[in-house]
Design an enzyme around this catalytic site. Structure first.
Site, mmCIF file in Angstrom:
data_model
loop_
_atom_site.group_PDB
_atom_site.id
_atom_site.type_symbol
_atom_site.label_atom_id
_atom_site.label_comp_id
_atom_site.label_asym_id
_atom_site.label_seq_id
_atom_site.Cartn_x
_atom_site.Cartn_y
_atom_site.Cartn_z
ATOM 1 N N ASP A 162 8.578 33.731 -13.987
ATOM 2 C CA ASP A 162 9.282 33.101 -15.103
ATOM 3 C C ASP A 162 9.823 34.111 -16.115
ATOM 4 O O ASP A 162 9.557 34.000 -17.303
ATOM 5 C CB ASP A 162 8.283 32.127 -15.775
ATOM 6 C CG ASP A 162 8.902 31.308 -16.890
ATOM 7 O OD1 ASP A 162 10.068 30.907 -16.751
ATOM 8 O OD2 ASP A 162 8.206 31.074 -17.895
ATOM 9 N N ASN A 412 -0.967 38.494 -11.405
ATOM 10 C CA ASN A 412 -0.808 37.326 -12.269
ATOM 11 C C ASN A 412 -0.572 36.092 -11.415
ATOM 12 O O ASN A 412 0.366 36.055 -10.615
ATOM 13 C CB ASN A 412 0.375 37.488 -13.222
ATOM 14 C CG ASN A 412 0.522 36.269 -14.123
ATOM 15 O OD1 ASN A 412 -0.310 36.016 -14.993
ATOM 16 N ND2 ASN A 412 1.569 35.478 -13.896
ATOM 17 N N ASN A 467 -5.221 31.308 -17.143
ATOM 18 C CA ASN A 467 -3.937 30.833 -17.677
ATOM 19 C C ASN A 467 -4.001 29.308 -17.639
ATOM 20 O O ASN A 467 -4.025 28.720 -16.550
ATOM 21 C CB ASN A 467 -2.768 31.303 -16.801
ATOM 22 C CG ASN A 467 -2.541 32.803 -16.888
ATOM 23 O OD1 ASN A 467 -3.253 33.510 -17.582
ATOM 24 N ND2 ASN A 467 -1.525 33.288 -16.173
ATOM 25 N N TYR A 473 1.980 21.642 -19.501
ATOM 26 C CA TYR A 473 2.386 21.235 -18.143
ATOM 27 C C TYR A 473 1.509 20.103 -17.639
ATOM 28 O O TYR A 473 1.923 19.307 -16.820
ATOM 29 C CB TYR A 473 2.307 22.417 -17.171
ATOM 30 C CG TYR A 473 3.289 23.509 -17.503
ATOM 31 C CD1 TYR A 473 4.650 23.234 -17.548
ATOM 32 C CD2 TYR A 473 2.864 24.797 -17.793
ATOM 33 C CE1 TYR A 473 5.560 24.224 -17.874
ATOM 34 C CE2 TYR A 473 3.769 25.789 -18.109
ATOM 35 C CZ TYR A 473 5.117 25.495 -18.152
ATOM 36 O OH TYR A 473 6.006 26.475 -18.472
ATOM 37 N N GLU A 507 -3.557 33.026 -20.939
ATOM 38 C CA GLU A 507 -2.332 32.277 -21.264
ATOM 39 C C GLU A 507 -2.705 30.871 -21.696
ATOM 40 O O GLU A 507 -3.577 30.236 -21.099
ATOM 41 C CB GLU A 507 -1.378 32.176 -20.063
ATOM 42 C CG GLU A 507 -0.621 33.444 -19.768
ATOM 43 C CD GLU A 507 0.467 33.272 -18.699
ATOM 44 O OE1 GLU A 507 1.037 32.161 -18.599
ATOM 45 O OE2 GLU A 507 0.735 34.248 -17.988
ATOM 46 N N TRP A 552 0.265 32.630 -24.955
ATOM 47 C CA TRP A 552 1.537 32.853 -24.266
ATOM 48 C C TRP A 552 2.623 32.228 -25.112
ATOM 49 O O TRP A 552 2.614 31.040 -25.298
ATOM 50 C CB TRP A 552 1.501 32.214 -22.872
ATOM 51 C CG TRP A 552 2.671 32.636 -22.046
ATOM 52 C CD1 TRP A 552 3.791 31.900 -21.748
ATOM 53 C CD2 TRP A 552 2.849 33.908 -21.417
ATOM 54 N NE1 TRP A 552 4.640 32.642 -20.974
ATOM 55 C CE2 TRP A 552 4.099 33.876 -20.761
ATOM 56 C CE3 TRP A 552 2.073 35.078 -21.366
ATOM 57 C CZ2 TRP A 552 4.599 34.965 -20.051
ATOM 58 C CZ3 TRP A 552 2.578 36.154 -20.658
ATOM 59 C CH2 TRP A 552 3.820 36.086 -20.005
ATOM 60 N N LYS A 571 7.922 29.629 -25.689
ATOM 61 C CA LYS A 571 6.519 29.537 -26.105
ATOM 62 C C LYS A 571 6.141 30.608 -27.119
ATOM 63 O O LYS A 571 4.977 30.730 -27.501
ATOM 64 C CB LYS A 571 5.593 29.623 -24.888
ATOM 65 C CG LYS A 571 5.724 28.419 -23.969
ATOM 66 C CD LYS A 571 4.640 28.341 -22.941
ATOM 67 C CE LYS A 571 4.905 27.221 -21.960
ATOM 68 N NZ LYS A 571 6.099 27.484 -21.083
HETATM 69 C C1 BDP Z 1 2.653 31.035 -16.304
HETATM 70 C C2 BDP Z 1 3.183 32.419 -16.042
HETATM 71 C C3 BDP Z 1 4.129 32.927 -17.120
HETATM 72 C C4 BDP Z 1 5.042 31.815 -17.565
HETATM 73 C C5 BDP Z 1 4.190 30.735 -18.182
HETATM 74 C C6 BDP Z 1 5.046 29.580 -18.737
HETATM 75 O O1 BDP Z 1 2.146 33.343 -15.839
HETATM 76 O O2 BDP Z 1 4.850 34.014 -16.623
HETATM 77 O O3 BDP Z 1 6.044 32.243 -18.430
HETATM 78 O O4 BDP Z 1 3.353 30.200 -17.184
HETATM 79 O O5 BDP Z 1 5.323 28.661 -18.002
HETATM 80 O O6 BDP Z 1 2.755 30.343 -15.109
HETATM 81 O O7 BDP Z 1 5.446 29.631 -19.892
#
Ligand code: BDP
Length: 600
Positions: A162, A412, A467, A473, A507, A552, A571
C-alpha cells in the site's frame, strides 16, 4: 559498507544534481549502446524519485527500464587510491557503466552498493556514468507485486503493498576515494557493569596496526584499544539513553609504524538492548514504545532523500512525545538513522519484505478469510528467499552499529496462515541472528488474519508486532462496539497463550480527511479518528504484555490510486505537508503522560 566520511585519508565527491534521464519502454537501450551515452534525454533531479515531477500520467506511472547519466571528473591526486562509486539506493535495480564499461549491478531498491571504478576512469578528464535501471515488481522482488501489461502495450505496476512504487536514484550518489588496503568495516557489542561500559569491537581492514580510540564530545580520550579485535573499557560511561542520547566518536586508525594508512571516524552510542519476559530493556531498564509506522516520502521528492522532511519529522515526533518508529516498509536513508541516534529515538529497522500476500488490497483483504498460498510458490522458496537474505545481509551490515536500532523487522504482513511459511521463516530468522553481532530482537508485523489460532509463525518473533485495524477495516463506524469485542477476544486468546514476550501494536489507524468535521462522527472525519483511537487505547491499556504502540501512520502518504484511497492513504496523524490533525493533540496528551517504563 561503511558510511562515507572524509578524513585525513578519505575523500568524497558528491555527484548529485541534475542528471540526464530517459525512459526505455521497449528495453532496447542495451542493444542500441545507450550505456555508452544517452541521446534525447530530459533533465532529472538526483536524488529523488522521478515520478512526481512529471505532469503526464504515463511518466508518473512509468514501469519498465529507464536510464540516468551524468559526467564527472576524477582528480589526478586520487590515482593511488581505491576510487569507488557509491549509490545509497537505486530503486529497484541497476546496472552501472562508466565510460561504456560495465561496473556492477545491484538488486533491491533501498540499500547502498559501491563498486570500484579505477580501471574504467580517465584521470583529470571527463568521465561518463550511465545507469540502466528497472522498477518492475514480481513475486521474487522485495517489495513484491506484479507488472501488468495494458491492452495498449504499456506496463503498469501492481504492488501487493500500500505505497506508491516510487522509483529512481532516490538517494545520493558519491565518488569515494579510500586507501587501497584500508579499513573495510567494524562492529561493536556493548556491555554495562555499574558505571563502566565494555565495548567489544571487531575490525576488518588491510594489513597494518590498528588503533582504536573512543573520544568524548570534548575530544578527550575515553577509552583505547589496539588490534583487529578487543574490548574498550569506558569508565564512568555516558550511555545512549532513550530521548537523552550521548554520542562518542569512535576513531579507527590503520597504521604502518608512524604512518597513518587509513583513518575512519563515526559517532557511536553505547547502550544495551534486550528482551526479557514481556519487557523491552534499554540499558537494563524497561521502555514502552510510543511512536509511528512511517514512510520515507514527501511531496515532489517522492521517496527521495529529503533532509528538510527528515528534520521536520523529528521535530514533530519530539513535540508529540514519541520515542520510536518503524522503518515501514523498507530500510530508510542512513541519515535518518544518524538523526535517530542523535535524538535518542528507538528504531525497528525493517527490510523491504512486504507484499508477501498476493493481493492489491492486502490491507483490506487481510481482514477477510482470503488465502493466497504465497509461500507455496516455488519461486518464493528459491528466488524471493535469496533476494530476501541478500537484502537482510546488506541491511544488517549497514545498520548494525547504530544505537537507535533496537530490533529487526524481517517482514511486513506475510501470509503466515499456511504451513509453507514455516521453513522460510526459520531460515530468515536464523540468518538475522547469525548476521547481527548485537543479537538484537527479531520481529515481523503480523497481518490481521495472523491470529493466535491461525498463525504458524509468531513463535519466531522475539517481539510480537501486531498490525490491527479493529474499528476500521474490521467493523468501522457504528459497529465499533462489536469491533472492540472482537479485538478483546483476540487479545484474550493471545493472553491465554502466555507467550511471555512483549507485544507491540506496530499498526492501528483510521483514514481521516484533515478538516472533515462531523457531529456525530462518521468514518473519515476527525471526530471518528479520535473515537477510534480512544477504543484502541482502552484495549492497549488493559493488557500488561502490550509494551508499545506505533500508530499507522506518522503522515498521510501516496499510494496506488483506487477506490479505497483518496489521493493516497489518509491515516496520518500529520498531513502529508506535516501539519497536525486533531488526533495529534490526543497522542501528545497521552504520550507525554505515559512514563518510560509504563506497565513494567
Ligand atoms: C497494512 C499495511 C500498510 C497499509 C495499512 C493500511 O501494512 O502498509 O498502509 O495496512 O491499510 O496492511 O493503511
Amino acid at each position: 559498507m561503511l558510511y562515507p566520511v572524509v578524513s585525513r585519508t578519505r575523500r568524497i565527491f558528491d555527484i548529485c544534481g541534475i542528471w540526464k534521464f530517459k525512459f526505455d519502454p521497449e528495453g532496447k537501450g542495451l542493444s542500441e549502446n545507450w550505456h555508452s551515452g544517452l541521446k534525447d534525454t530530459v533533465p532529472m533531479v538526483v536524488p529523488a524519485s522521478f515520478n512526481d515531477f512529471f505532469t503526464d500520467k504515463y511518466s508518473r506511472e512509468y514501469t519498465g527500464d529507464f536510464w540516468y547519466e551524468t559526467d564527472f571528473i576524477v582528480p589526478e591526486e586520487w590515482k593511488g587510491k581505491n576510487v569507488a562509486v557509491r549509490f545509497d539506493a537505486a530503486t529497484h535495480r541497476a546496472e552501472v557503466y562508466v565510460n561504456g564499461v560495465f561496473i556492477t549491478k545491484h538488486e533491491g531498491g533501498f540499500l547502498p552498493f559501491t563498486a570500484n571504478i579505477n580501471d574504467a576512469v580517465k584521470w583529470n578528464e571527463k568521465n561518463k556514468i550511465v545507469v540502466h535501471m528497472n522498477n518492475e515488481l514480481s513475486y521474487e522482488t522485495l517489495p513484491a507485486g506484479t507488472t501488468k501489461v495494458l491492452k495498449n502495450g504499456v506496463k503498469m505496476s501492481k504492488p501487493f503493498f500500500d505505497f506508491f512504487n516510487y522509483s529512481g536514484l532516490q538517494r545520493p550518489v558519491r565518488l569515494i576515494a579510500t586507501p587501497k588496503e584500508g579499513i573495510c568495516s567494524y562492529s561493536l557489542v556493548h556491555r554495562i557493569d555499574g558505571s563502566t561500559a565494555f565495548t567489544d569491537y571487531e575490525i576488518k581492514a588491510g594489513s597494518g596496526d590498528l588503533e582504536v580510540t573512543l573520544l568524548d564530545d570534548d575530544g578527550n580520550t575515553a577509552a583505547e584499544g589496539s588490534g583487529a579485535s578487543g574490548t574498550l573499557e569506558i569508565k564512568n560511561a555516558k550511555l545512549w539513553e532513550v530521548l537523552n542520547p550521548y554520542l562518542y566518536t569512535l576513531r579507527i586508525r590503520l597504521k604502518s609504524g608512524a604512518e597513518i594508512i587509513d583513518e575512519y571516524s563515526e559517532a557511536v552510542g553505547i547502550r544495551t538492548i534486550e528482551v526479557k519476559g514481556t519487557d523491552i530493556l534499554v540499558n537494563g531498564k524497561p521502555v514502552y514504545l510510543k511512536g509511528f509506522g512511517k514512510h520515507e516520502e514527501s511531496a515532489l521528492y517522492g521517496r527521495g532523500y529529503n533532509p528538510a522532511a527528515i528534520k521536520r519529522d523529528f521535530e514533530l515526533m519530539k513535540w508529540i512525545g514519541a520515542n520510536s518508529f518503524r522503518t515501514a516498509h523498507y530500510p530508510y536513508s542512513e541519515e535518518i538513522l544518524q538523526m535517530a541516534d542523535r535524538e535518542g529515538f528507538l528504531v525497528i529497522d525493517e527490510v523491504a519484505a512486504v507484499g508477501f500476500f498476493e493481493s492489491i488490497m492486502n490491507f483490506l483483504e487481510a481482514s477477510s478469510k482470503k488465502t493466497t498460498g504465497f509461500f507455496t510458490r516455488s519461486e518464493v522458496q528459491t528466488k524471493t528467499k535469496e533476494n530476501h537474505k541478500a537484502a537482510l545481509k546488506e541491511l544488517i551490515e549497514r545498520d548494525k552499529n547504530h544505537a537507535c536500532v533496537i530490533a529487526w523487522s524481517l517482514m511486513n504482513e506475510p501470509e503466515t496462515t499456511n504451513e509453507a511459511a514455516v521453513p522460510y521463516f526459520k531460515e530468515i530468522f536464523d540468518y538475522a541472528a547469525e548476521l547481527d553481532p548485537q543479537k538484537r530482537p527479531r520481529t515481523f508485523a503480523l497481518i490481521m488474519n495472523s491470529t493466535p489460532d491461525k498463525c504458524f509463525c509468531y513463535q519466531f518473533a522475539d517481539i510480537i508486532c501486531l498490525n490491527r485495524y479493529y474499528g476500521w477495516y474490521h467493523m468501522g463506524g457504528y459497529e465499533i462496539t462489536d469491533a472492540k469485542e472482537d479485538f478483546i477476544a483476540e487479545m484474550n486468546a493471545w493472553k491465554e497463550k502466555n507467550l511471555n514476550k512483549p507485544f507491540i501494536f506496530s499498526e492501528f489507524g483510521a483514514d481521516t480527511m484533515p478538516g472533515l468535521h462531523k457531529l456525530p462522527s462518521v468514518m473519515w472525519s476527525e471526530e471518528y479518528q479520535r473515537e477510534y483511537l480512544k477504543m484502541q487505547f482502552d484495549v492497549f491499556d488493559a493488557y500488561d504484555f502490550v509494551k508499545g504502540e506505533q500508530v499507522w501512520n506518522f503522515a498521510d502518504f501516496q499510494t496506488t490510486e483506487g477506490i479505497m484511497r483518496v489521493d493516497g492513504n489518509k491515516k496520518g496523524i500529520f498531513t502529508r505537508d506535516r501539519q497536525p490533525k486533531e488526533a495529534a493533540y490526543m497522542f501528545k496528551e497521552r504520550w507525554e503522560a505515559l512514563p518510560r517504563e509504563y506497565k513494567s
